[in-house]
Motif scaffolding. Structure first.
Motif, PDB file in Angstrom:
ATOM      1  N   ILE A  35       0.848  -1.209   0.000  1.00 47.88           N
ATOM      2  CA  ILE A  35       0.000   0.000   0.000  1.00 47.88           C
ATOM      3  C   ILE A  35       0.876   1.250   0.000  1.00 47.88           C
ATOM      4  O   ILE A  35       0.628   2.217  -0.738  1.00 47.88           O
ATOM      5  N   LYS A  36       1.950   1.201   0.836  1.00 46.66           N
ATOM      6  CA  LYS A  36       2.857   2.357   0.918  1.00 46.66           C
ATOM      7  C   LYS A  36       3.586   2.589  -0.406  1.00 46.66           C
ATOM      8  O   LYS A  36       3.703   3.723  -0.897  1.00 46.66           O
ATOM      9  N   ALA A  37       4.110   1.476  -1.011  1.00 47.10           N
ATOM     10  CA  ALA A  37       4.802   1.607  -2.298  1.00 47.10           C
ATOM     11  C   ALA A  37       3.863   2.123  -3.373  1.00 47.10           C
ATOM     12  O   ALA A  37       4.236   2.955  -4.216  1.00 47.10           O
ATOM     13  N   LYS A  38       2.615   1.637  -3.358  1.00 44.82           N
ATOM     14  CA  LYS A  38       1.647   2.110  -4.352  1.00 44.82           C
ATOM     15  C   LYS A  38       1.366   3.592  -4.183  1.00 44.82           C
ATOM     16  O   LYS A  38       1.261   4.342  -5.158  1.00 44.82           O
ATOM     17  N   LYS A  39       1.298   4.006  -2.902  1.00 41.42           N
ATOM     18  CA  LYS A  39       1.062   5.430  -2.655  1.00 41.42           C
ATOM     19  C   LYS A  39       2.223   6.275  -3.156  1.00 41.42           C
ATOM     20  O   LYS A  39       2.046   7.323  -3.798  1.00 41.42           O
ATOM     21  N   GLU A  40       3.473   5.815  -2.836  1.00 40.64           N
ATOM     22  CA  GLU A  40       4.647   6.564  -3.320  1.00 40.64           C
ATOM     23  C   GLU A  40       4.689   6.591  -4.837  1.00 40.64           C
ATOM     24  O   GLU A  40       5.025   7.618  -5.443  1.00 40.64           O
ATOM     25  N   LEU A  41       4.383   5.448  -5.472  1.00 41.07           N
ATOM     26  CA  LEU A  41       4.386   5.405  -6.931  1.00 41.07           C
ATOM     27  C   LEU A  41       3.329   6.342  -7.512  1.00 41.07           C
ATOM     28  O   LEU A  41       3.575   7.062  -8.488  1.00 41.07           O
ATOM     29  N   ASP A  42       2.156   6.348  -6.863  1.00 42.65           N
ATOM     30  CA  ASP A  42       1.113   7.268  -7.338  1.00 42.65           C
ATOM     31  C   ASP A  42       1.553   8.718  -7.195  1.00 42.65           C
ATOM     32  O   ASP A  42       1.313   9.542  -8.086  1.00 42.65           O
ATOM     33  N   ASP A  43       2.216   9.021  -6.044  1.00 40.96           N
ATOM     34  CA  ASP A  43       2.709  10.399  -5.851  1.00 40.96           C
ATOM     35  C   ASP A  43       3.737  10.758  -6.911  1.00 40.96           C
ATOM     36  O   ASP A  43       3.721  11.868  -7.473  1.00 40.96           O
ATOM     37  N   GLU A  44       4.663   9.821  -7.193  1.00 39.06           N
ATOM     38  CA  GLU A  44       5.713  10.095  -8.181  1.00 39.06           C
ATOM     39  C   GLU A  44       5.100  10.273  -9.576  1.00 39.06           C
ATOM     40  O   GLU A  44       5.481  11.170 -10.335  1.00 39.06           O
ATOM     41  N   ILE A  45       4.128   9.386  -9.891  1.00 40.71           N
ATOM     42  CA  ILE A  45       3.473   9.510 -11.202  1.00 40.71           C
ATOM     43  C   ILE A  45       2.746  10.838 -11.315  1.00 40.71           C
ATOM     44  O   ILE A  45       2.790  11.524 -12.353  1.00 40.71           O
ATOM     45  N   ARG A  46       2.057  11.224 -10.220  1.00 37.00           N
ATOM     46  CA  ARG A  46       1.347  12.502 -10.239  1.00 37.00           C
ATOM     47  C   ARG A  46       2.318  13.675 -10.406  1.00 37.00           C
ATOM     48  O   ARG A  46       2.079  14.603 -11.190  1.00 37.00           O
ATOM     49  N   GLU A  47       3.497  13.589  -9.707  1.00 42.67           N
ATOM     50  CA  GLU A  47       4.505  14.665  -9.821  1.00 42.67           C
ATOM     51  C   GLU A  47       5.074  14.732 -11.235  1.00 42.67           C
ATOM     52  O   GLU A  47       5.241  15.802 -11.818  1.00 42.67           O
ATOM     53  N   ARG A  48       5.379  13.554 -11.791  1.00 46.15           N
ATOM     54  CA  ARG A  48       5.922  13.544 -13.153  1.00 46.15           C
ATOM     55  C   ARG A  48       4.892  14.040 -14.167  1.00 46.15           C
ATOM     56  O   ARG A  48       5.220  14.711 -15.142  1.00 46.15           O
ATOM     57  N   ARG A  49       3.635  13.663 -13.945  1.00 46.38           N
ATOM     58  CA  ARG A  49       2.593  14.139 -14.844  1.00 46.38           C
ATOM     59  C   ARG A  49       2.490  15.662 -14.796  1.00 46.38           C
ATOM     60  O   ARG A  49       2.358  16.334 -15.822  1.00 46.38           O
ATOM     61  N   ASN A  50       2.608  16.208 -13.556  1.00 42.51           N
ATOM     62  CA  ASN A  50       2.584  17.676 -13.414  1.00 42.51           C
ATOM     63  C   ASN A  50       3.784  18.312 -14.112  1.00 42.51           C
ATOM     64  O   ASN A  50       3.667  19.350 -14.772  1.00 42.51           O
ATOM     65  N   GLU A  51       4.979  17.652 -13.935  1.00 39.08           N
ATOM     66  CA  GLU A  51       6.176  18.188 -14.574  1.00 39.08           C
ATOM     67  C   GLU A  51       6.042  18.140 -16.095  1.00 39.08           C
ATOM     68  O   GLU A  51       6.444  19.082 -16.806  1.00 39.08           O
ATOM     69  N   VAL A  52       5.503  17.030 -16.608  1.00 44.23           N
ATOM     70  CA  VAL A  52       5.304  16.923 -18.059  1.00 44.23           C
ATOM     71  C   VAL A  52       4.346  18.004 -18.550  1.00 44.23           C
ATOM     72  O   VAL A  52       4.553  18.619 -19.609  1.00 44.23           O
ATOM     73  N   GLN A  53       3.313  18.262 -17.759  1.00 42.48           N
ATOM     74  CA  GLN A  53       2.373  19.323 -18.150  1.00 42.48           C
ATOM     75  C   GLN A  53       3.067  20.685 -18.176  1.00 42.48           C
ATOM     76  O   GLN A  53       2.851  21.494 -19.089  1.00 42.48           O
ATOM     77  N   ARG A  54       3.905  20.928 -17.133  1.00 41.51           N
ATOM     78  CA  ARG A  54       4.632  22.210 -17.132  1.00 41.51           C
ATOM     79  C   ARG A  54       5.564  22.307 -18.336  1.00 41.51           C
ATOM     80  O   ARG A  54       5.673  23.364 -18.974  1.00 41.51           O
ATOM     81  N   GLN A  55       6.271  21.193 -18.637  1.00 41.69           N
ATOM     82  CA  GLN A  55       7.157  21.199 -19.800  1.00 41.69           C
ATOM     83  C   GLN A  55       6.369  21.450 -21.080  1.00 41.69           C
ATOM     84  O   GLN A  55       6.812  22.178 -21.975  1.00 41.69           O
ATOM     85  N   GLU A  56       5.205  20.834 -21.176  1.00 41.75           N
ATOM     86  CA  GLU A  56       4.380  21.044 -22.377  1.00 41.75           C
ATOM     87  C   GLU A  56       3.959  22.494 -22.495  1.00 41.75           C
ATOM     88  O   GLU A  56       3.981  23.075 -23.592  1.00 41.75           O
ATOM     89  N   HIS A  57       3.598  23.107 -21.349  1.00 39.78           N
ATOM     90  CA  HIS A  57       3.230  24.530 -21.396  1.00 39.78           C
ATOM     91  C   HIS A  57       4.405  25.380 -21.858  1.00 39.78           C
ATOM     92  O   HIS A  57       4.244  26.299 -22.674  1.00 39.78           O
ATOM     93  N   ARG A  58       5.622  25.057 -21.312  1.00 44.71           N
ATOM     94  CA  ARG A  58       6.797  25.845 -21.720  1.00 44.71           C
ATOM     95  C   ARG A  58       7.092  25.646 -23.200  1.00 44.71           C
ATOM     96  O   ARG A  58       7.450  26.599 -23.913  1.00 44.71           O
ATOM     97  N   ILE A  59       6.984  24.379 -23.662  1.00 43.87           N
ATOM     98  CA  ILE A  59       7.265  24.113 -25.075  1.00 43.87           C
ATOM     99  C   ILE A  59       6.269  24.839 -25.971  1.00 43.87           C
ATOM    100  O   ILE A  59       6.624  25.414 -27.006  1.00 43.87           O
TER     101      ILE A  59
END
Length: 525
Positions: A79-103
């Protein structure tokens, strides 16, 4: 008798009967005891089996409890690993969105710049078309004017250009030759006598010895057996010494001698001192070699500082940066054409002071510039660049006077001198290098220089043959009279001397002497 026998038989029968009864009782008792023991054993066996069953049940319960706990822990970890993975995926998704906005923003800016460049390109193309059209119109106009001029003068453009250039060239060449001759004669008349007086006076009052330039040092051994000890088992001693000093040791058939070879004179001196100490000490092994090399480094460093301080005191100047004083001391181990670098710098400093005194300029500043003019040679084994550029960088780094920096930069004529002191240092450096006995060359360098002198002279048009004489101090050039006029000889001599200066390195100066001889022959019959 019969009674007795009967009694005996009766007694015997009674004994037998008693024995049988006793045996029967004993057998009965043993069976009873055996049954009691068997019952006790069965009871204990049942007890042991019951205890074993209880232990097995307890162990099984414990294992079941541990398995349950392990499953719970694994579930929590997952459960803990899944939560961390979800957090990391959510952070990367946000970063990808920011990169897309900059691009997207950059693409929009790039599109704007592209549009702007296209508009500018269209504007430039239109301007270029206008320029090409005007250029064509101008070319047509020039052609018409040229045709009109050719018609008026009766000459083609190439003929007129050739005639004009030849006329101007002849006039300029004649005027230039006259001017050079006039300037040289006036300079010789005005400055020759005074300059000779200053130079002779300075040379007579200042003389310094010199040492030979070498790239090897020889260390004497007490006996040839010492060579094996220096090499060591499987060469470990000689490898350690070469690694520590950076100098190559040459051990050959030369009796009782070891040759140290290296281009860095300071390292070679450290290796020489360390090897001499090891020979005197007698204990030669890697640890002792490291100790002796370290002592030799400290000794050479102390010698360098002492020599630098003595040089500054001898010249009589003060407030020189300590690092420059140390570099002056390093010149003791630097030679050029066999002339010791420190002795040469001291000689130039004294000559500069004497010439400055004769000319009425600052004597101390002239001595300072003369002493530091070759400071770059102290580091040219360690850094890339000419000794002039290295010396200029060092003087600027340690806040030397601008006049001193210019004197260092101009003492070989690389830049124009901006002060009289820079000219004095040039003259003093030439005097120190050119005086008899100051410098020497190897035979190969000497013969190559003579060959190059003749090749340079023969490469000029109008030269018939040339001879290097006076040990390379003079080049005598025979010219073809029909191709070289008297005016041309002045310019040709200057061109040859300039090319010699740019292509050759030599101590002192070389005289270029041109000879033009015309002969007329006839026979009386």
């Amino acid at each position: 008798m019969t009674e007795v026998l009967k009694i005996v038989i009766a007694v015997f029968i009674s004994v037998i009967a008693a024995g049988a009864i006793s045996w029967a009782l004993a057998v009965q008792y043993c069976k009873k005891v055996a049954r009691n023991k068997i019952g006790n054993a069965e009871e204990k066996a049942r007890q042991i089996i019951d205890d074993a069953l209880k232990d097995v049940e307890a162990e099984r319960s414990k294992l079941e409890e541990d398995r349950r706990k392990s499953l719970l822990d694994m579930k929590e970890e997952s459960i803990k690993a899944k939560k961390e993975l979800d957090d990391e995926i959510r952070e990367r998704r946000n970063e990808v969105q920011r990169q897309e906005h900059r691009i997207v923003a950059k693409e929009e800016a790039l599109d704007k710049k592209t549009d702007m460049l296209e508009r500018k390109e269209q504007s430039y193309n239109s301007k270029i078309d206008d320029l090409n059209r005007k250029k064509a119109e101008l070319s047509d106009t020039l052609d018409k004017q040229l045709q009109e001029l050719e018609r008026i003068s009766g000459l083609t453009s190439s003929q007129a250009k050739e005639y004009l250039l030849k006329t101007v060239e002849d006039d300029v060449k004649h005027d230039m030759a006259l001017m050079v001759k006039d300037m040289e004669s006036r300079a010789k008349e005005e400055a020759g006598k005074k300059a000779k007086e200053y130079v002779v006076n300075a040379i007579q009052r200042c003389a310094a010895d010199h040492v030979s330039e070498t790239t090897i040092s020889v260390v004497q051994l007490p006996n040839d057996e010492m060579k094996g000890r220096i090499i060591g088992r499987e060469g470990r001693n000689i490898r350690t010494l070469e690694t520590m000093t950076g100098v190559e040791l040459i051990i050959d058939d030369t009796p009782e001698a070891v040759v140290l070879s290296g281009f860095d004179p300071v390292r070679r001196e450290i290796a020489r001192i360390a090897l001499e100490k090891l020979i005197v000490d007698g204990r030669i092994h890697p640890a002792r070699i490291e100790e002796m090399v370290e002592k030799a480094q400290k000794e050479v460093e102390a010698t360098i500082r002492e020599e630098g301080e003595n040089a500054v005191l001898e010249v009589g100047i003060h407030s020189i940066h300590p690092e420059l004083v140390r570099l002056l001391g390093k010149l003791k181990f630097r030679t050029s054409y066999g002339q010791n670098g420190l002795k040469h710098s001291l000689e130039v400093a004294h000559l500069s002071g004497l010439l400055a005194g004769e000319l009425g300029v600052d004597v101390r500043l002239a001595k300072r510039a003369g002493l530091l003019h070759d400071i770059g040679k102290a580091v040219d084994h360690e850094q890339e660049g000419s000794h002039i550029q290295l010396g200029v960088d060092l003087c600027r780094k340690y806040k030397e006077n601008a006049i001193v920096i210019n004197a260092v930069e101009a003492h070989h004529g690389d830049v124009e001198p901006t002060s009289l002191i820079a000219c004095i240092v040039q003259a003093a450096d030439a005097i120190s290098a050119a005086r008899p006995g100051a410098r020497r060359e190897t035979l190969e360098t000497y013969t190559n220089r003579l060959k190059q002198l003749e090749e340079i002279s023969n490469s000029f048009k109008g030269v018939e043959k040339s001879y290097a004489i006076q040990a390379g101090r003079e080049i005598r050039v025979m010219v073809i009279p029909e191709h070289v006029s008297d005016d041309d000889m002045v310019l040709l001599a200057r061109d040859i001397s300039k090319q010699i200066e740019s292509e050759l390195e030599y101590p002192g100066q070389i005289k270029v002497n041109l000879i033009r001889e015309s002969r007329a022959t006839d026979y009386a019959k």
